[in-house]
Design a protein around this motif. Structure first.
Motif, PDB file in Angstrom:
ATOM      1  N   LEU A 253       0.855  -1.191   0.000  1.00 57.49           N
ATOM      2  CA  LEU A 253       0.000   0.000   0.000  1.00 57.49           C
ATOM      3  C   LEU A 253       0.889   1.238   0.000  1.00 57.49           C
ATOM      4  N   ARG A 254       0.813   2.011  -1.072  1.00 56.44           N
ATOM      5  CA  ARG A 254       1.593   3.246  -1.186  1.00 56.44           C
ATOM      6  C   ARG A 254       0.707   4.432  -0.825  1.00 56.44           C
ATOM      7  N   LEU A 255       1.208   5.271   0.068  1.00 56.11           N
ATOM      8  CA  LEU A 255       0.426   6.421   0.516  1.00 56.11           C
ATOM      9  C   LEU A 255       0.441   7.566  -0.481  1.00 56.11           C
ATOM     10  N   SER A 256       1.569   7.809  -1.097  1.00 49.30           N
ATOM     11  CA  SER A 256       1.689   8.986  -1.961  1.00 49.30           C
ATOM     12  C   SER A 256       1.090   8.733  -3.332  1.00 49.30           C
ATOM     13  N   SER A 257       0.618   9.801  -3.950  1.00 46.40           N
ATOM     14  CA  SER A 257       0.081   9.728  -5.305  1.00 46.40           C
ATOM     15  C   SER A 257       1.231   9.701  -6.306  1.00 46.40           C
ATOM     16  N   ASP A 258       0.896   9.452  -7.563  1.00 43.11           N
ATOM     17  CA  ASP A 258       1.928   9.425  -8.611  1.00 43.11           C
ATOM     18  C   ASP A 258       2.620  10.772  -8.742  1.00 43.11           C
ATOM     19  N   ILE A 259       1.840  11.850  -8.639  1.00 46.27           N
ATOM     20  CA  ILE A 259       2.443  13.182  -8.795  1.00 46.27           C
ATOM     21  C   ILE A 259       3.385  13.491  -7.644  1.00 46.27           C
ATOM     22  N   THR A 260       3.027  13.077  -6.434  1.00 42.47           N
ATOM     23  CA  THR A 260       3.915  13.264  -5.283  1.00 42.47           C
ATOM     24  C   THR A 260       5.183  12.457  -5.467  1.00 42.47           C
ATOM     25  N   HIS A 261       5.036  11.254  -5.987  1.00 44.31           N
ATOM     26  CA  HIS A 261       6.185  10.385  -6.265  1.00 44.31           C
ATOM     27  C   HIS A 261       7.151  11.079  -7.226  1.00 44.31           C
ATOM     28  N   GLU A 262       6.602  11.683  -8.255  1.00 43.55           N
ATOM     29  CA  GLU A 262       7.434  12.365  -9.252  1.00 43.55           C
ATOM     30  C   GLU A 262       8.119  13.598  -8.668  1.00 43.55           C
ATOM     31  N   LEU A 263       7.383  14.360  -7.876  1.00 45.94           N
ATOM     32  CA  LEU A 263       7.960  15.564  -7.276  1.00 45.94           C
ATOM     33  C   LEU A 263       9.124  15.220  -6.348  1.00 45.94           C
ATOM     34  N   ARG A 264       8.973  14.175  -5.572  1.00 44.63           N
ATOM     35  CA  ARG A 264      10.037  13.789  -4.653  1.00 44.63           C
ATOM     36  C   ARG A 264      11.231  13.197  -5.409  1.00 44.63           C
ATOM     37  N   ALA A 265      10.964  12.581  -6.555  1.00 42.87           N
ATOM     38  CA  ALA A 265      12.062  12.051  -7.368  1.00 42.87           C
ATOM     39  C   ALA A 265      12.886  13.159  -7.998  1.00 42.87           C
TER      40      ALA A 265
END
Length: 245
Positions: free
Chosen positions: A79-91
């Protein structure tokens, strides 16, 4: 008798008392006997001594199998908490040369972190995944790691580590400066993030907090089967929204 013809004698005036001058034993600016004469040492505020990583209990078997907490760039959680956009921003947010926020294991300085409060309130908005919004907060666990155990690599931010306005502190001086700033107020402490580049061994986990007794028994059995000796404690206040905060 008439006061005009026989006026009364004037009242006696007391003679001034001669005071003996006091001799100061020492100047007020002189150090007391036995002192060094140096100003008192200015001590920093009490710095946070533990950081906290929150994950869903369904992710725990994979974490135990790996024997470590993996950075988000490598982990494949149930279960991943962050959304795809959050994932991209943090990357795309750098921590150091060649290392992004996503390449770090993310911790909070408080078990009542700002982002965790958002999840407890329903995980609304583009920051969070649909799974985060549907999850029950009693199905999460909080892993506590002592700051001293990861101090050499710890990076501390004063807010969302992926935000452009967020400041990061690394190295002993930068880290302690950011920790002191966070310790100045509950709001700052809850907003801050602590990042550990790479992975974090489960041997460094000192505490696993859960919401209730049933979850404690389940998690304790999982840890025992994996040979992890961290203490498991029931602490409900960490798993319910903070009213009025």
């Amino acid at each position: 008798m008439c006061a005009s013809c026989f006026p009364p004698a004037p009242p006696a005036v007391p003679l001034p008392v001669k005071r003996t001058p006091r001799v100061a034993t020492r100047s007020l600016r002189s150090p007391a006997p036995g002192s060094t004469g140096k100003a008192a040492e200015v001590r920093p505020p009490n710095l946070p001594h533990r950081i906290f990583h929150v994950t869903h209990v369904s992710n725990l078997p994979l974490i135990l199998e790996a024997g470590e907490l993996l950075p988000s760039s490598q982990a494949e959680p149930e279960l991943r908490l962050s959304s795809d956009i959050t994932h991209e921003l943090r990357a795309s947010a750098p921590v150091s040369e060649g290392v992004s926020v996503l390449d770090c294991v993310a911790f909070s300085l408080s078990p009542l972190a700002t982002w965790w409060g958002e999840v407890q309130d329903g995980a609304a908005g583009p920051t969070w995944s649909d799974a985060a919004g549907a999850a029950s907060t009693i199905d999460f666990v909080v892993l506590g790691v002592d700051v001293a155990a990861v101090a050499n690599s710890l990076v501390v931010s004063d807010g969302d580590a992926a935000a452009k306005v967020t400041r990061l502190g690394s190295g002993a001086d930068g880290r302690d400066r950011m920790l002191a700033r966070a310790a100045a107020s509950p709001w700052a402490l809850q907003a801050a993030e602590a990042l550990v580049p790479g992975s974090v061994s489960l041997d460094l986990v000192a505490l696993v907090a859960v919401a209730n007794d049933r979850r404690r028994d389940e998690v304790r059995a999982l840890l025992k089967s994996a040979g992890v000796s961290a203490k498991v404690a029931v602490y409900p206040p960490w798993f319910v929204p903070q009213v009025g905060e």
